[in-house]
Design a protein around this motif. Structure first.
Motif, PDB file in Angstrom:
ATOM      1  N   ASP A  57      -6.444  78.477   4.144  1.00  0.00           N
ATOM      2  CA  ASP A  57      -5.722  77.363   4.766  1.00  0.00           C
ATOM      3  C   ASP A  57      -4.212  77.566   4.669  1.00  0.00           C
ATOM      4  OD1 ASP A  57      -8.023  76.068   5.466  1.00  0.00           O
ATOM      5  OD2 ASP A  57      -8.103  74.840   3.641  1.00  0.00           O
ATOM      6  N   GLY A  58      -3.511  77.041   5.659  1.00  0.00           N
ATOM      7  CA  GLY A  58      -2.061  77.052   5.684  1.00  0.00           C
ATOM      8  C   GLY A  58      -1.556  75.834   6.423  1.00  0.00           C
ATOM      9  N   ASP A  59      -0.258  75.747   6.585  1.00  0.00           N
ATOM     10  CA  ASP A  59       0.342  74.603   7.284  1.00  0.00           C
ATOM     11  C   ASP A  59       0.545  74.976   8.752  1.00  0.00           C
ATOM     12  OD1 ASP A  59       1.633  71.990   7.371  1.00  0.00           O
ATOM     13  OD2 ASP A  59       3.478  73.132   7.720  1.00  0.00           O
ATOM     14  N   LEU A  60      -0.121  74.239   9.650  1.00  0.00           N
ATOM     15  CA  LEU A  60      -0.069  74.544  11.082  1.00  0.00           C
ATOM     16  C   LEU A  60       0.712  73.461  11.826  1.00  0.00           C
ATOM     17  CD1 LEU A  60      -1.012  76.409  13.378  1.00  0.00           C
ATOM     18  CD2 LEU A  60      -3.067  74.970  13.577  1.00  0.00           C
ATOM     19  N   THR A  61       1.792  73.869  12.515  1.00  0.00           N
ATOM     20  CA  THR A  61       2.588  72.962  13.344  1.00  0.00           C
ATOM     21  C   THR A  61       2.832  73.621  14.699  1.00  0.00           C
ATOM     22  OG1 THR A  61       4.615  73.842  12.335  1.00  0.00           O
ATOM     23  CG2 THR A  61       3.728  71.795  11.421  1.00  0.00           C
ATOM     24  N   TYR A  62       3.467  72.839  15.615  1.00  0.00           N
ATOM     25  CA  TYR A  62       3.648  73.310  16.987  1.00  0.00           C
ATOM     26  C   TYR A  62       5.082  73.055  17.442  1.00  0.00           C
ATOM     27  CZ  TYR A  62      -1.411  72.822  16.623  1.00  0.00           C
ATOM     28  OH  TYR A  62      -2.714  72.907  16.188  1.00  0.00           O
ATOM     29  N   LEU A  63       5.525  73.882  18.397  1.00  0.00           N
ATOM     30  CA  LEU A  63       6.897  73.773  18.900  1.00  0.00           C
ATOM     31  C   LEU A  63       7.005  72.642  19.925  1.00  0.00           C
ATOM     32  CD1 LEU A  63       9.813  74.830  19.267  1.00  0.00           C
ATOM     33  CD2 LEU A  63       8.908  76.409  20.993  1.00  0.00           C
ATOM     34  N   ARG A  64       7.954  71.765  19.701  1.00  0.00           N
ATOM     35  CA  ARG A  64       8.270  70.717  20.673  1.00  0.00           C
ATOM     36  C   ARG A  64       9.759  70.779  20.981  1.00  0.00           C
ATOM     37  NH1 ARG A  64      10.241  65.353  19.996  1.00  0.00           N
ATOM     38  NH2 ARG A  64       9.963  64.126  21.925  1.00  0.00           N
ATOM     39  N   ILE A  65      10.092  71.043  22.244  1.00  0.00           N
ATOM     40  CA  ILE A  65      11.475  71.023  22.708  1.00  0.00           C
ATOM     41  C   ILE A  65      11.874  69.572  22.930  1.00  0.00           C
ATOM     42  CG2 ILE A  65      13.097  71.759  24.476  1.00  0.00           C
ATOM     43  CD1 ILE A  65      12.072  74.102  22.943  1.00  0.00           C
ATOM     44  N   ILE A  66      12.937  69.140  22.272  1.00  0.00           N
ATOM     45  CA  ILE A  66      13.371  67.747  22.366  1.00  0.00           C
ATOM     46  C   ILE A  66      14.249  67.520  23.592  1.00  0.00           C
ATOM     47  CG2 ILE A  66      14.676  65.914  21.216  1.00  0.00           C
ATOM     48  CD1 ILE A  66      13.933  67.230  18.552  1.00  0.00           C
ATOM     49  N   ASP A  67      15.257  68.366  23.780  1.00  0.00           N
ATOM     50  CA  ASP A  67      16.150  68.250  24.931  1.00  0.00           C
ATOM     51  C   ASP A  67      16.675  69.642  25.251  1.00  0.00           C
ATOM     52  OD1 ASP A  67      18.126  68.758  22.993  1.00  0.00           O
ATOM     53  OD2 ASP A  67      18.588  66.627  22.759  1.00  0.00           O
ATOM     54  N   ASP A  68      17.837  69.710  25.900  1.00  0.00           N
ATOM     55  CA  ASP A  68      18.334  71.011  26.342  1.00  0.00           C
ATOM     56  C   ASP A  68      19.032  71.797  25.240  1.00  0.00           C
ATOM     57  OD1 ASP A  68      20.566  69.481  26.057  1.00  0.00           O
ATOM     58  OD2 ASP A  68      21.305  69.723  28.112  1.00  0.00           O
ATOM     59  N   SER A  69      18.956  71.345  23.995  1.00  0.00           N
ATOM     60  CA  SER A  69      19.576  72.108  22.913  1.00  0.00           C
ATOM     61  C   SER A  69      18.835  72.004  21.573  1.00  0.00           C
ATOM     62  CB  SER A  69      21.026  71.655  22.701  1.00  0.00           C
ATOM     63  OG  SER A  69      21.072  70.295  22.288  1.00  0.00           O
ATOM     64  N   LYS A  70      17.917  71.057  21.413  1.00  0.00           N
ATOM     65  CA  LYS A  70      17.260  70.835  20.124  1.00  0.00           C
ATOM     66  C   LYS A  70      15.748  70.982  20.240  1.00  0.00           C
ATOM     67  CE  LYS A  70      20.791  67.534  18.522  1.00  0.00           C
ATOM     68  NZ  LYS A  70      21.545  67.503  19.783  1.00  0.00           N
ATOM     69  N   GLU A 129      11.903  70.841  17.507  1.00  0.00           N
ATOM     70  CA  GLU A 129      11.316  70.491  16.221  1.00  0.00           C
ATOM     71  C   GLU A 129       9.923  71.111  16.117  1.00  0.00           C
ATOM     72  OE1 GLU A 129      10.725  66.302  15.875  1.00  0.00           O
ATOM     73  OE2 GLU A 129       9.270  66.191  17.518  1.00  0.00           O
ATOM     74  N   TRP A 130       9.358  71.096  14.911  1.00  0.00           N
ATOM     75  CA  TRP A 130       7.972  71.499  14.682  1.00  0.00           C
ATOM     76  C   TRP A 130       7.184  70.222  14.384  1.00  0.00           C
ATOM     77  CZ3 TRP A 130       7.274  76.245  16.226  1.00  0.00           C
ATOM     78  CH2 TRP A 130       8.311  77.165  16.118  1.00  0.00           C
ATOM     79  N   THR A 131       6.102  70.039  15.120  1.00  0.00           N
ATOM     80  CA  THR A 131       5.355  68.793  15.032  1.00  0.00           C
ATOM     81  C   THR A 131       3.872  69.054  14.805  1.00  0.00           C
ATOM     82  OG1 THR A 131       4.768  66.771  16.213  1.00  0.00           O
ATOM     83  CG2 THR A 131       5.089  68.741  17.538  1.00  0.00           C
ATOM     84  N   LYS A 132       3.204  68.078  14.204  1.00  0.00           N
ATOM     85  CA  LYS A 132       1.749  68.128  14.032  1.00  0.00           C
ATOM     86  C   LYS A 132       1.031  67.614  15.278  1.00  0.00           C
ATOM     87  CE  LYS A 132       1.245  69.334   9.582  1.00  0.00           C
ATOM     88  NZ  LYS A 132       0.357  70.426   9.109  1.00  0.00           N
ATOM     89  N   ASN A 133       1.787  66.988  16.174  1.00  0.00           N
ATOM     90  CA  ASN A 133       1.219  66.371  17.370  1.00  0.00           C
ATOM     91  C   ASN A 133       1.015  67.435  18.449  1.00  0.00           C
ATOM     92  OD1 ASN A 133       0.696  64.914  19.736  1.00  0.00           O
ATOM     93  ND2 ASN A 133       1.970  63.194  19.074  1.00  0.00           N
ATOM     94  N   LYS A 141      17.194  77.593  11.423  1.00  0.00           N
ATOM     95  CA  LYS A 141      17.877  76.802  10.393  1.00  0.00           C
ATOM     96  C   LYS A 141      18.458  75.513  10.974  1.00  0.00           C
ATOM     97  CE  LYS A 141      21.403  77.102   6.787  1.00  0.00           C
ATOM     98  NZ  LYS A 141      22.418  77.974   6.115  1.00  0.00           N
ATOM     99  N   SER A 142      19.147  75.622  12.100  1.00  0.00           N
ATOM    100  CA  SER A 142      19.799  74.440  12.681  1.00  0.00           C
ATOM    101  C   SER A 142      18.888  73.668  13.625  1.00  0.00           C
ATOM    102  CB  SER A 142      21.058  74.864  13.436  1.00  0.00           C
ATOM    103  OG  SER A 142      20.718  75.650  14.572  1.00  0.00           O
ATOM    104  N   LEU A 143      17.723  74.244  13.956  1.00  0.00           N
ATOM    105  CA  LEU A 143      16.779  73.642  14.902  1.00  0.00           C
ATOM    106  C   LEU A 143      17.430  73.397  16.265  1.00  0.00           C
ATOM    107  CD1 LEU A 143      14.837  71.120  12.617  1.00  0.00           C
ATOM    108  CD2 LEU A 143      14.222  73.469  13.247  1.00  0.00           C
ATOM    109  N   THR A 144      18.247  74.345  16.676  1.00  0.00           N
ATOM    110  CA  THR A 144      18.838  74.339  18.018  1.00  0.00           C
ATOM    111  C   THR A 144      18.402  75.610  18.739  1.00  0.00           C
ATOM    112  OG1 THR A 144      20.849  75.413  17.228  1.00  0.00           O
ATOM    113  CG2 THR A 144      20.838  72.999  17.281  1.00  0.00           C
TER     114      THR A 144
END
Length: 613
Positions: free
Chosen positions: A447-460, A462-466, A507-510
């Motif tokens: 087992d490990g920690d599984l997350t997914y890429l979500r682009i928020i806008d045109d520069s940011k 995040e990693w989400t469980k959704n 690091k900056s999530l941009t």
């Protein structure tokens, strides 16, 4: 006399600043010379200097200022403000400290200052400006030179004219410094620019540039003084004299590796190669491989080759691990020795489907991903000495439902908790981030920690469980993601359907975004869909291409942002094909890539023997 010296330099300087325009200029130069110095300077002497090159390309530097040309010829002199007709050019010796090369500097191709001294002329007119050598290497600086002890030929002296006053009205001609002077043919008049610079002469008395360069190319020596007093200046030839640029190739020319320049045809392979590259065929689909022992492999080379990597075996060589995207899938390995010879070819994984991309782990194994609705990612040990050799195992990356997976990148910056990023070739294919809780073979099967890429806008981002939100983000921003590569805190990946390159700052999530191939330099074109992407050892990103008329392998310079060609298809056999399988040998002196539909695997090497950057 001093006035004679100044006038000859004046005429020489003025002739070079205007010689490029038309033949009438040369008539004017000779007329002025014979008018101003009727008994001091031979007409042929002035004409000879007029046809000498100054080392500045005429085609690209017509707008170079005269002062720049003068400094190029006389690097330790400077211009002073004009006071009279005789003072247009006055040479003043400048005292300067010896120049020193920048310690430890290399260009982005790995060339040191010593390489430029070996391969180029003083001032580095051929290669120096390309990668910054003019700023770091004394040999390449137009206004500097290294202070070196006397060589076996004596101390290097800047060429000068040494005039002698004499009462004679019978000037002597310059004698070639050889016992067997050559006879020269006249240069024909050129009406259009050509690949080799030439200079037309208005009268038969004037030597051509090639004639004069040939005279100066004889064994270096000083002209013997004449017994007859003469008004003509005697030219003092410095030892080790080198005039540049040279029109003649060296005895053993070595082309510099220049992506996108001078694309050369390899008709056997049907590809166009950048300058400084050579290529050979390694394997063809359906054919057995030739082994170093003279035998052939027991298996025929697989079809629909795709993602690949290199597993380093140390002093035992290395294994080129290659996926097969056929319906029945599989992974295969070509075992090379240190000399790049094929030792063996084996099947490493079977009973899978459409093995597409993948990636290497920090512990020297290969992750191979399936591209179908319920595909999974498999860990493969290619080292025959590994306890897991030929015992490939499904990882936890794909979860219970799987997906149309593509490529894998590994962030090993946290020793006991490596992170794996996986792309998915689907309109709703959300990138996965799997962080293991341990290190080594077993970390991918726990087992490990599984997350997914979500682009928020045109520069940011995040990693989400959704997963649903991430899939919507993929559809909006990065459909059909393909190649992926990690380097120094940044994640690079491509979106095939929109031809985009994403650069995520973890690091900056941009993030930054650009269209691949749009900012293109040199020959070739990168117009079709980007596929695999590999970060090089220095500042290049390497890309494969899917589709198009001339699919190839390209690089992006991370400093300039320019895209350039490594190689691309040269004939119709690769029309709408896909380049695949980029991988580098452990020393990076060999690069591997191939064409999927045509089923060929190619090895590329730099002709200068240096590693790929």
């Amino acid at each position: 006399s001093r006035k004679g010296d100044l006038l000859v330099q004046y005429l020489f300087f003025r002739s070079r600043s205007s010689l490029r325009h038309d033949d009438d200029d040369l008539h004017n130069i000779n007329s002025r010379a014979t008018t101003l110095l009727p008994s001091m300077v031979s007409r042929k002497v002035v004409a000879a200097f007029a046809v000498l090159g100054d080392g500045i390309s005429s085609a690209a530097n017509d707008d170079v200022e005269p002062e720049t040309r003068y400094h190029h010829l006389f690097p330790n002199r400077q211009l002073v403000k004009r006071k009279s007709d005789w003072d247009d050019l006055v040479g003043i010796d400048l005292s300067s400290s010896p120049c020193e090369d920048t310690p430890g500097w290399t260009d982005l191709l790995g060339n040191t200052c010593e390489w430029f001294e070996e391969k180029d002329e003083p001032g580095c007119p051929a290669y120096g400006a390309l990668w910054g050598a003019h700023e770091h290497c004394c040999y390449c600086k137009s206004n500097s030179y290294k202070s070196t002890p006397e060589s076996e030929f004596g101390t290097l002296v800047i060429p000068t004219l040494v005039p002698f006053e004499a009462p004679s009205d019978n000037p002597i001609e310059i004698q070639a410094p050889t016992a067997n002077p050559a006879t020269f043919a006249k240069s024909p008049k050129s009406l259009a620019p050509t690949g080799q610079p030439s200079i037309s002469h208005p009268t038969s008395e004037l030597p051509s540039q090639s004639e004069y360069l040939t005279l100066l190319a004889q064994t270096p020596t000083l002209l013997d003084p004449s017994d007859v007093p003469s008004a003509a200046p005697t030219m003092l030839l410095t030892q080790n004299l080198t005039l540049y640029p040279s029109d003649a190739p060296s005895a053993a020319p070595t082309k510099q590796f220049l992506p996108g320049e001078l694309l050369l045809s390899n008709k056997e392979l049907g590809i166009q190669l950048s300058s400084g590259l050579e290529a050979r065929l390694i394997a063809s689909t359906g054919e057995k491989l030739k082994l170093v022992n003279g035998k052939k492999s027991s298996l025929s080379f697989h079809s629909r080759i795709d993602g690949a990597g290199i597993v380093d075996l140390g002093d035992r060589g290395y294994v080129y691990v290659s996926n097969s995207e056929e319906k029945d899938g599989g992974v295969y390995g070509i075992h090379f020795n240190l000399a790049g010879d094929i030792v063996d070819y084996v099947n490493l994984l079977n009973n899978t489907r459409r093995n597409c991309g993948g990636g290497l782990t920090a512990w020297n194994t290969w992750i191979s991903c399936e591209e179908w609705k319920r595909g999974q990612c498999w860990q493969v040990a290619a080292d025959p000495s590994s306890p897991d050799y030929l015992s490939a195992q499904k990882t936890m990356i794909g979860g219970s439902k799987g997906g149309r997976f593509e490529s894998v990148a590994t962030d090993d910056s946290i020793d006991e908790s490596p992170v794996f990023f996986v792309t998915e070739d689907s309109q709703f294919g959300a990138m996965r981030r799997f962080q293991a809780y341990s290190r080594g073979w077993n970390s991918l099967h726990s087992d490990g920690d599984l997350t997914y890429l979500r682009i928020i806008d045109d520069s940011k981002f995040e990693w989400t469980k959704n997963l649903t939100a991430a899939r919507e983000s993929a559809y909006s921003y990065y459909q059909n993601s393909e190649g992926i590569s990690f380097d120094n805190g940044r994640l690079y990946f491509t979106a095939k359907s929109t031809q985009k390159l994403f650069v995520l700052d973890l690091k900056s999530l941009t993030y930054e975004l650009e269209t691949t191939g749009l900012n293109f330099s040199g020959k070739g074109s990168f117009n079709a869909a980007p596929d695999q992407v590999i970060k090089g050892a220095k500042r290049f990103l390497y890309f494969t291409e899917s589709g198009g008329q001339t699919p190839g392998v390209y690089v992006r310079d991370m400093i300039t942002g320019k895209y350039m060609t490594m190689f691309e298809a040269g004939d119709e056999r690769y029309l709408n094909d896909e380049t695949v399988g980029i991988a580098f040998s452990p020393t990076r002196q060999r690069m591997y890539a191939g064409y999927q539909n045509s089923g060929v695997l190619i090895e590329l090497r730099r002709t200068d023997g240096l590693p790929f950057p």
